[in-house]
Design a protein around this motif. Structure first.
Motif, PDB file in Angstrom:
ATOM      1  N   SER A  85       0.870   4.383  -3.170  1.00  0.00           N
ATOM      2  CA  SER A  85      -0.059   5.103  -2.485  1.00  0.00           C
ATOM      3  C   SER A  85       1.630   6.043  -3.444  1.00  0.00           C
ATOM      4  CB  SER A  85      -0.940   5.929  -1.547  1.00  0.00           C
ATOM      5  OG  SER A  85       0.386   5.127  -0.403  1.00  0.00           O
TER       6      SER A  85
ATOM      7  N   GLU B   1      -5.018   3.338   2.540  1.00  0.00           N
ATOM      8  CA  GLU B   1      -3.969   3.663   1.876  1.00  0.00           C
ATOM      9  C   GLU B   1      -3.534   4.398   3.630  1.00  0.00           C
ATOM     10  OE1 GLU B   1      -3.118   5.062  -1.275  1.00  0.00           O
ATOM     11  OE2 GLU B   1      -4.012   3.606  -2.676  1.00  0.00           O
TER      12      GLU B   1
ATOM     13  N   THR C   3       0.711  -1.377  -0.035  1.00  0.00           N
ATOM     14  CA  THR C   3       0.226  -0.296   0.375  1.00  0.00           C
ATOM     15  C   THR C   3       0.589   1.126  -0.332  1.00  0.00           C
ATOM     16  OG1 THR C   3      -0.165  -0.433   2.183  1.00  0.00           O
ATOM     17  CG2 THR C   3      -1.666  -0.824   1.028  1.00  0.00           C
TER      18      THR C   3
ATOM     19  N   TYR D 165      -0.504  -2.587  -5.891  1.00  0.00           N
ATOM     20  CA  TYR D 165       0.015  -3.418  -4.676  1.00  0.00           C
ATOM     21  C   TYR D 165       0.712  -4.477  -4.428  1.00  0.00           C
ATOM     22  CZ  TYR D 165      -1.390  -6.125  -0.518  1.00  0.00           C
ATOM     23  OH  TYR D 165      -2.085  -7.035  -0.130  1.00  0.00           O
TER      24      TYR D 165
END
Lengths: 442, 100
Positions: A75, A230, A71, A83
């Motif tokens: 991000s 996230e 995660t 992922y």
């Protein structure tokens, strides 16, 4: 929000220092808690049981690292690294570390990774704070937004005293039973080193956790958008610092994750070979073969955890909680055995088994009930199923007046160990003297 | 003497655990110098914990953990009973701190 959780963790570490201190000295010369108890109670099966339980909870913990890395990378790169790729990358690194470096390499990388993580966390905090006008302004922003105003007060409707104590205590005792913590403390060799770590522990916890959780709280007040499921850290860094720096911090966090999972995998593999394979499968295994077995075990374990973290990510906290509380179930029976002469083999085995059954039953209540419902098609037995389900859901309710199943399970383990020990007599091959007269060395 | 010392450290350990969370500030959101007051308490308390741990390591290391720390191994009987007694009590700081 995260504030209370973090506080729970910090209290946990204080308890941990005490718990580890209590356990560590009785365990000299042995490499795992399973081996220690196996010797004391003259029981190969008890040793195997503890190793098996430890491996069971290592699994979600390794998943925790994989999900975290996946995660975070996703991000940070805004989806350029998906992922699965992030989680796969860290899995590959874990395996590489353990297979190539072994124990000595790991001790060094741990120190470096830990120091790197501490430095980057502080630089990140100072950077974000200087961008928003200091801690006063950042805290002001948290207090002035309606949605986050209660973040600054201690506790809330959700984070009750029971919840906070449950979390703190299960984390504290859970960590003390983590294989790599166990083994590291026994390997500490020098008393001076052990004493120094003991005294520095609370300070290091504060230095590491306070800035990281305040960053999380401040991010909420500054209205940094955190995508569902996230991590907050990459988002707040992306908003206030240059990309290269954000990448560096994430690298620091990943390094720290790797440092705990590679030691875990290493300890896990020694549990597997020494406490399970050698006593149960092949006692006369050669060192070379054992080494090969340990390394392939790590590869299989880490890869399976990777697949599991792709299929059922769960939230990070749930995974971590499962691992900490699961290990915590072992702590009280072990402590009782270390300090109470009357503990019997039957007593400690029953204590460990029942508390595990209770805790795992709570964790997996839904699948258990579903499996039972499926069984109703079996004749005769089927009629008993609704009664059984009723009984299970009556006993396993997840939380008990605000206290978690983890902490209630610890109580179950303690009570059962003591009660069963009182009504049973020690088996002939138990060596009760082992912790009390210092005659234990083989 | 040893018993008294043990009781003292047990009490210290219990207080240290019980007040790591400032329960008397429950629901309080007072901010001092940019951080919540309860957090300042916690930071200070951990500093104190560190000092207490250091003192313990210097003066009483092994109490309730290493039976017969001061005696020698020839005194097997004596250290055996003291180990048991200390053990019973020394497991208290951990569990005692659980439910203040």
């Amino acid at each position: 929000m995260s504030v209370a959780l973090q506080l729970g963790i910090i209290v946990g570490y204080l308890l941990l220092a005490l718990a580890v201190g209590l356990v560590a000295y009785r365990m000299t010369d042995r490499t795992s808690s399973g081996e220690m108890l196996g010797d004391r109670f003259g029981s190969k099966r008890l040793r195997g049981l503890i190793a098996g339980i430890s491996l069971l909870y290592l699994f979600p913990y390794v998943m925790l690292q994989q999900v975290g890395a996946g995660t975070a990378l996703q991000s940070l790169t805004e989806g350029a690294i998906p992922y699965a790729a992030g989680a796969g990358l860290i899995t590959a690194f874990m395996i590489l570390y353990v297979v190539v470096a072994g124990m000595r390499g790991i001790a060094w990388t741990d120190t470096l990774q830990g120091a790197f993580m501490l430095v980057t966390t502080w630089v990140a905090t100072i950077w974000v704070l200087s961008a928003v006008g200091g801690p006063g302004a950042a805290t002001e922003a948290v207090a002035s937004t309606a949605a986050t105003a209660d973040f600054l007060s201690l506790g809330s409707d959700y984070y009750t005293p029971q919840w906070m104590l449950s979390t703190a205590i299960t984390i504290g005792f859970g960590v003390a039973m983590f294989p790599q913590v166990n083994q590291r403390f026994f390997a500490a060799g020098s008393k001076t080193v052990l004493k120094r770590s003991f005294a520095l522990w609370p300070i290091l916890c504060v230095l590491l956790f306070v800035p990281s959780f305040m960053l999380g709280a401040w991010a909420a007040g500054l209205e940094v958008a955190v995508p569902e499921g996230e991590n907050v850290l990459p988002a707040v860094l992306a908003a206030y610092t240059p990309t290269w720096f954000a990448a560096l911090v994430i690298a620091g966090a990943m390094a720290a994750m790797m440092s705990s999972s590679d030691s875990m995998l290493l300890s896990g593999s020694s549990y597997f070979t020494r406490d399970l394979y050698r006593p149960f499968v092949d006692r006369s295994i050669s060192e070379r073969r054992e080494d090969f077995l340990a390394r392939s075990g790590v590869v299989i374990f880490a890869s399976t955890a990777f697949v599991a973290s792709l299929v059922t990510p769960g939230t990070l906290f749930e995974l971590g909680d499962a691992a900490f509380s699961g290990f915590a179930q072992l702590a009280l029976p072990v402590l009782v055995a270390l300090y109470w002469r009357r503990t019997t083999r039957t007593g400690i085995t029953a204590g460990i088994l029942l508390s595990q059954a209770f805790y795992l039953g709570n964790l997996f209540l839904e699948p258990i009930v579903a499996a039972l419902e499926f069984m109703t098609i079996v004749p005769i037995l089927g009629e008993l199923i609704p009664l059984l389900i009723g009984l299970l859901t009556l006993v396993l309710r997840g939380t008990y007046m605000g206290w978690t199943a983890g902490i209630v399970g610890m109580g179950v383990g303690l009570l059962v160990t003591v009660a069963v020990s009182l009504v049973t007599t020690p088996a002939a091959d138990e060596r009760r003297a082992i912790y009390f007269e210092r005659l234990g060395a083989d | 003497m040893r018993r008294l010392q043990l009781l003292g450290w047990t009490a210290v350990g219990t207080v240290l655990c019980a007040l790591a969370v400032p329960w008397f500030l429950w629901g309080d959101s007072t901010v001092v110098a940019g951080l919540p007051l309860w957090l300042w308490w916690h930071v200070g308390w951990m500093g104190l914990a560190s000092v207490v741990f250091w003192l313990f390591a210097q003066r009483a290391w092994g109490i309730g953990i290493e039976p017969g720390r001061e005696g020698d191994s020839s005194d097997a009987n004596g250290s055996e009973t003291s180990g048991l007694e200390h053990g019973d009590r020394s497991s208290r700081p951990a569990t005692g701190g659980d439910r203040p």
